[in-house]
Scaffold this motif. Structure first.
Motif, short mmCIF file in Angstrom:
data_model
loop_
_atom_site.label_atom_id
_atom_site.label_comp_id
_atom_site.label_asym_id
_atom_site.label_seq_id
_atom_site.Cartn_x
_atom_site.Cartn_y
_atom_site.Cartn_z
N GLU A 1 0.46 -0.80 -0.14
CA GLU A 1 0.19 0.48 0.14
C GLU A 1 0.81 1.78 0.52
O GLU A 1 0.76 2.13 -0.33
N CYS A 2 1.52 0.96 0.37
CA CYS A 2 3.21 2.47 0.34
C CYS A 2 4.19 2.04 0.54
O CYS A 2 4.55 0.69 1.58
N VAL A 3 4.81 2.63 0.28
CA VAL A 3 6.32 3.14 0.17
C VAL A 3 6.64 4.31 0.84
O VAL A 3 6.75 4.98 0.77
N ILE A 4 7.95 3.81 2.20
CA ILE A 4 8.55 5.67 2.83
C ILE A 4 10.41 4.93 2.58
O ILE A 4 10.67 4.31 2.39
N LEU A 5 10.77 6.54 1.67
CA LEU A 5 11.75 6.40 1.12
C LEU A 5 12.71 6.87 2.37
O LEU A 5 12.53 8.19 2.43
N TYR A 6 13.96 6.84 2.90
CA TYR A 6 14.39 7.40 4.37
C TYR A 6 15.77 7.72 3.78
O TYR A 6 16.49 7.43 3.03
N ASN A 7 15.68 9.41 3.57
CA ASN A 7 16.85 9.86 2.88
C ASN A 7 17.41 9.14 1.86
O ASN A 7 18.80 9.23 1.64
N TYR A 8 16.45 8.63 1.14
CA TYR A 8 17.30 8.06 -0.36
C TYR A 8 17.51 8.47 -1.40
O TYR A 8 17.18 9.65 -1.55
N PRO A 9 18.81 8.29 -2.22
CA PRO A 9 19.75 8.54 -3.29
C PRO A 9 18.82 9.36 -4.94
O PRO A 9 17.23 8.58 -4.90
N SER A 10 18.82 9.76 -5.39
CA SER A 10 18.15 10.63 -6.00
C SER A 10 17.37 10.28 -6.83
O SER A 10 15.98 9.91 -7.42
N ILE A 11 18.27 9.85 -7.09
CA ILE A 11 18.01 8.68 -8.42
C ILE A 11 17.52 7.55 -8.19
O ILE A 11 16.49 7.45 -9.52
N ALA A 12 18.16 6.93 -7.48
CA ALA A 12 17.42 5.72 -7.67
C ALA A 12 15.49 5.80 -6.39
O ALA A 12 14.89 5.34 -6.89
N SER A 13 15.48 6.97 -6.03
CA SER A 13 14.29 7.56 -5.68
C SER A 13 13.43 7.57 -7.23
O SER A 13 12.36 7.50 -6.79
N PHE A 14 13.83 8.24 -8.04
CA PHE A 14 13.38 8.12 -9.16
C PHE A 14 12.84 6.94 -9.87
O PHE A 14 11.63 7.28 -9.90
N LYS A 15 13.69 5.97 -9.89
CA LYS A 15 13.10 4.99 -10.10
C LYS A 15 12.37 4.22 -9.52
O LYS A 15 11.15 3.60 -9.73
N ILE A 16 12.12 4.20 -8.10
CA ILE A 16 10.85 3.88 -7.25
C ILE A 16 9.68 4.46 -7.45
O ILE A 16 8.73 4.21 -7.58
N TYR A 17 9.80 5.76 -7.67
CA TYR A 17 8.83 6.41 -7.53
C TYR A 17 7.84 6.29 -8.58
O TYR A 17 6.95 5.99 -9.05
N SER A 18 8.91 6.14 -10.00
CA SER A 18 8.72 5.63 -11.44
C SER A 18 7.74 4.22 -10.80
O SER A 18 6.51 4.41 -12.12
N ALA A 19 8.38 3.57 -10.70
CA ALA A 19 7.92 2.11 -10.78
C ALA A 19 6.21 2.06 -10.05
O ALA A 19 5.90 1.52 -10.32
N MET A 20 6.31 2.39 -8.85
CA MET A 20 4.93 2.47 -7.93
C MET A 20 4.49 3.07 -8.69
O MET A 20 2.79 2.88 -8.74
N LYS A 21 4.80 4.36 -9.22
CA LYS A 21 3.02 5.04 -9.66
C LYS A 21 2.26 4.46 -10.86
O LYS A 21 1.01 4.60 -11.00
N GLN A 22 3.08 3.47 -11.44
CA GLN A 22 2.61 2.76 -12.75
C GLN A 22 1.46 1.41 -11.72
O GLN A 22 0.67 1.02 -12.23
N CYS A 23 1.72 1.20 -10.57
CA CYS A 23 1.83 -0.37 -9.62
C CYS A 23 0.79 1.37 -8.97
O CYS A 23 -0.54 0.23 -8.08
N ASN A 24 0.03 1.85 -8.84
CA ASN A 24 -0.91 2.79 -7.94
C ASN A 24 -0.74 2.63 -6.49
O ASN A 24 -1.58 2.25 -5.84
N VAL A 25 1.05 2.88 -6.23
CA VAL A 25 1.57 2.82 -4.34
C VAL A 25 1.86 3.77 -4.48
O VAL A 25 2.65 4.25 -5.09
N THR A 26 1.64 3.79 -2.95
CA THR A 26 1.79 5.38 -2.29
C THR A 26 3.40 5.62 -2.26
O THR A 26 4.04 4.35 -1.41
#
Length: 391
Positions: free
Chosen positions: A97-122
């Motif tokens: 349902e949700c992923v929380i990124l703790y002070n996560y590197p920007s490029i790595a964060s972007f990859k997770i944001y993009s992947a989870m957006k496609q899966c409707n995960v916050t």
């Protein structure tokens, strides 16, 4: 049961301040009905191990980890993002349902944001620091500036929800119309016991716990210092003729300190029977020493790094029932009315330490009891705020 995954550079169960924050926050999420999974880093793993299931004594949550980066190649891989983590999230997205990124590197964060957006995960960013590159090399400084700018100024806002740890960062994101939850570092205070009473006060025990600076960077530029241990040392030197005390430093060695402050060699020699540098120790041992102390002490300058963050040591000390002496800076003033928190104005540090050294055993015992009973940083105190934020 709805699943929440917390990802970041924390070393479970308690090897860094990040781990302590994540554990306490996870307990709140668990009380809200989430099934927790923590994905951190582990220095016992090798780079080729990939994403591994791990278990830690004292950690009640399901855990996975990747290796702590040791080489330039591994650091680059961390910045760019672990494909194993992204693939794992995508494969299990229907349960998340949700992923929380703790002070996560920007490029790595972007990859997770993009992947989870496609899966409707916050996806939520937990932002607890604003890195400084003072004293670092040119290439590192450029990379760190780019990463921090992208992560804090762009990606976190894009997520729509941010967890912060300071008023400064809360105000920043609210001004950008980002839904924000401010959580200082919290603890499950049930694990701490009432501090022992001082029966006969012959000496005052002071303690510092932490890493006030990166030795190599601070030796090049004093502006890279995060905490002003030098102010404590100078203050104690001034007070040493009139008061009996001990000051134990955990986190750095005497050699580390004198590498950054070589001009203090005579001060340290003059305090050799009162000031003790103990280096790095296991967290459980250091907490035991904290609970045996009378005061925790640290000072900070009002820099962007310190305004953006929150000192875990303040919350930990208060939760243990040990009063804290620190600096009257904007990021701490909201806590100045808590029992056991003493904030010194710039230039008045000696006066504040002296005020505390003058306390009788009766005054000190009453203060410790009030500090312990405040429960201000107990994770349960923030249940309703977190519930509203995640609803």
């Amino acid at each position: 049961m709805k699943k929440l995954i917390y990802i970041g550079g924390f070393e479970l169960p308690d090897k860094n301040a990040a781990a302590q924050r994540v554990i306490a926050n996870s307990k709140i999420f668990s009380m809200l009905g989430y099934s927790l999974e923590l994905i951190g880093v582990d220095k016992n793993l090798s780079f080729d191990d990939g994403l591994c299931s791990v278990s830690y004594s004292g950690c009640e949550f399901e855990s996975k980890a990747v290796s702590y980066p040791k080489t330039n190649r591994e650091w680059i891989n961390t910045i760019l993002g672990h494909d194993e983590i992204v693939n794992y999230l995508k494969e299990n997205a229907t349960d998340i349902e949700c992923v929380i990124l703790y002070n996560y590197p920007s490029i790595a964060s972007f990859k997770i944001y993009s992947a989870m957006k496609q899966c409707n995960v916050t996806v939520i960013s937990d932002i607890t620091e604003w890195h400084s590159s003072r004293g670092a090399g040119l290439i590192f400084s450029i990379v760190k500036w780019l990463d921090t700018t992208l992560r804090i100024r762009y990606l976190a806002k894009k997520a729509g929800k941010v967890i912060t740890t300071s008023q400064y960062m809360t105000d920043y994101y609210k001004s950008k119309n980002v839904e924000t939850l401010e959580l200082p570092t919290l603890y499950d205070t049930r694990k701490f016991t009432t501090p022992p009473k001082t029966l006969e006060k012959s000496s005052t025990s002071l303690i510092y716990i932490g890493n006030p600076f990166d030795v190599k960077r601070a030796a090049k530029a004093k502006g890279a210092v995060k905490e002003r241990l030098d102010i404590v040392i100078k203050a104690l030197s001034i007070l040493s003729d009139n008061y009996v005390f001990t000051f134990n430093v955990y986190g750095i060695s005497e050699e580390d300190y004198l590498t950054v402050y070589p001009e203090h060699i005579d001060l340290i020699k003059g305090l050799s029977d009162r000031v003790f540098f103990n280096g790095k120790m296991d967290h459980s041992f250091v907490i035991q020493r904290l609970q045996e102390s009378d005061f925790s002490v640290f000072f900070r300058d009002e820099t962007l790094v310190n305004l953006a963050g929150f000192p875990s040591k303040l919350a930990e000390s208060v939760s243990c029932g040990i009063p804290v002496i620190s600096s009257h800076i904007a990021s701490l003033t909201k806590y100045q009315d808590i029992s056991g928190v003493y904030l010194a104005q710039l230039g008045k540090e000696v006066d504040m330490i002296e005020r505390c050294l003058k306390m009788t055993e009766l005054e000190l015992n009453e203060l410790k009891e009030k500090t312990y009973n405040s429960k201000f940083f107990d994770c349960r105190m923030y249940f309703e705020q977190v519930k509203l934020f995640l609803s």
